[in-house]
Design a protein around this motif. Structure first.
Motif, mmCIF file in Angstrom:
data_model
loop_
_atom_site.group_PDB
_atom_site.id
_atom_site.type_symbol
_atom_site.label_atom_id
_atom_site.label_comp_id
_atom_site.label_asym_id
_atom_site.label_seq_id
_atom_site.Cartn_x
_atom_site.Cartn_y
_atom_site.Cartn_z
ATOM 1 N N ASP A 199 1.192 -1.497 -0.432
ATOM 2 C CA ASP A 199 -0.246 -0.346 -0.091
ATOM 3 C C ASP A 199 0.939 1.015 0.087
ATOM 4 O OD1 ASP A 199 -2.409 -1.553 -0.256
ATOM 5 O OD2 ASP A 199 -2.381 -1.427 2.333
ATOM 6 N N MET A 200 1.823 1.457 0.772
ATOM 7 C CA MET A 200 2.714 2.305 0.723
ATOM 8 C C MET A 200 3.446 2.563 -0.267
ATOM 9 S SD MET A 200 1.623 3.598 3.557
ATOM 10 C CE MET A 200 1.982 4.755 4.670
ATOM 11 N N THR A 201 3.927 1.402 -0.774
ATOM 12 C CA THR A 201 5.714 1.089 -1.870
ATOM 13 C C THR A 201 4.258 1.833 -3.745
ATOM 14 O OG1 THR A 201 5.348 -1.003 -2.205
ATOM 15 C CG2 THR A 201 7.434 0.540 -0.359
ATOM 16 N N THR A 202 3.758 1.233 -3.691
ATOM 17 C CA THR A 202 2.844 1.246 -4.706
ATOM 18 C C THR A 202 2.090 3.637 -4.803
ATOM 19 O OG1 THR A 202 1.941 -0.937 -4.741
ATOM 20 C CG2 THR A 202 1.057 0.437 -6.100
ATOM 21 N N TYR A 203 1.848 4.260 -3.496
ATOM 22 C CA TYR A 203 1.453 4.483 -3.485
ATOM 23 C C TYR A 203 2.493 5.871 -2.028
ATOM 24 C CZ TYR A 203 -2.404 3.009 -6.134
ATOM 25 O OH TYR A 203 -3.192 2.110 -7.230
ATOM 26 N N TRP A 204 2.993 6.231 -2.577
ATOM 27 C CA TRP A 204 4.561 6.762 -1.737
ATOM 28 C C TRP A 204 4.376 7.040 -1.423
ATOM 29 C CZ3 TRP A 204 7.955 3.446 0.053
ATOM 30 C CH2 TRP A 204 9.274 4.167 0.151
ATOM 31 N N ARG A 205 3.731 8.659 -1.848
ATOM 32 C CA ARG A 205 2.741 9.552 -1.101
ATOM 33 C C ARG A 205 2.321 9.550 0.636
ATOM 34 N NH1 ARG A 205 -0.553 13.814 -3.315
ATOM 35 N NH2 ARG A 205 -0.170 14.935 -1.736
ATOM 36 N N ARG A 206 1.223 7.586 0.265
ATOM 37 C CA ARG A 206 0.723 7.764 1.263
ATOM 38 C C ARG A 206 1.625 7.587 2.787
ATOM 39 N NH1 ARG A 206 -2.590 2.285 -0.320
ATOM 40 N NH2 ARG A 206 -4.370 4.179 -1.306
ATOM 41 N N CYS A 207 2.611 7.271 2.585
ATOM 42 C CA CYS A 207 3.982 7.531 3.856
ATOM 43 C C CYS A 207 3.819 9.315 4.150
ATOM 44 C CB CYS A 207 5.546 7.141 3.366
ATOM 45 S SG CYS A 207 5.566 5.547 3.032
ATOM 46 N N GLU A 211 8.418 5.082 5.743
ATOM 47 C CA GLU A 211 9.109 4.692 4.760
ATOM 48 C C GLU A 211 10.227 3.816 4.357
ATOM 49 O OE1 GLU A 211 11.266 8.343 2.904
ATOM 50 O OE2 GLU A 211 9.635 8.956 2.524
ATOM 51 N N SER A 243 8.038 -0.050 5.024
ATOM 52 C CA SER A 243 7.971 0.075 3.501
ATOM 53 C C SER A 243 9.048 -0.596 2.971
ATOM 54 C CB SER A 243 7.136 0.825 2.754
ATOM 55 O OG SER A 243 5.998 1.882 4.275
#
Length: 185
Positions: free
Chosen positions: A33-41, A75, A78
């Motif tokens: 979830d975090m690495t696919t959409y990095w801005r989520r971090c 980060e 993730s």
């Protein structure tokens, strides 16, 4: 399954586990979830920092510092997790001016060994020297240099503890515990 006792490094037990918290927040993610959409971090870090900063004076300054620390922790968890089989648990507990942030991720044995080696270097070497040495030798695109953790240790009053637990031969839980006196940031 006989789970082995965790290996604890650093200042993990500064706050006793049985001490009741003044407040608590828990989040669970899949690393993908975090690495696919990095801005989520960053979005998650901003939310959590904002949530806690209202408890303190100069909340905007503290929120920015908290967000930076939380973002680095998210980060790292993730990047260094098993992407689909893993999970990231984030637990924040407030004890007056102290904020304890536990970030648990599930990693392979190779990643665990590498991180444990790095943590032992952090404990035994000069952090500022390590930071500048890493900065000088870091290659473009290198995402495994440890620079984020070194930056936090160098620039923020954060105390860290680490727990490494073997679940099975290639599944390991790593908990990075950051303890922050929010009045000092």
């Amino acid at each position: 399954m006989n789970q082995k006792a965790p290996i604890i490094i650093g200042e993990y037990h500064i706050i006793p586990e049985n001490l009741p918290a003044d407040g608590q927040l828990r989040l669970v993610f899949q690393p993908i979830d975090m690495t696919t959409y990095w801005r989520r971090c960053g979005l998650t870090a901003n939310f959590v920092a904002g949530f806690y900063s209202y408890c303190y004076e100069e909340s905007e300054t503290k929120a920015n510092s908290l967000s930076t620390i939380i973002n680095e922790l998210l980060e790292n968890a993730s990047k260094f997790s098993k992407a689909r089989e893993g999970r990231i648990n984030v637990e924040l507990k407030q004890y007056g001016n102290l904020l304890r942030i536990d970030v648990l991720n599930v990693a392979s044995k190779t990643l665990r060994d590498s991180f444990e080696f790095f943590v032992n270097k952090l404990i035994s070497e000069n952090v500022e020297e390590m930071y500048f040495s890493t900065l000088e030798t870091k290659e473009d695109g290198d995402t495994k240099s440890g620079l984020g953790l070194l930056m936090m240790l160098k620039d923020y009053p954060v105390r860290f503890g680490y727990s490494f637990t073997e679940i099975d031969a290639d599944t390991h839980e790593i908990t990075v515990r950051a303890i922050i006196n929010v009045e000092e940031i």
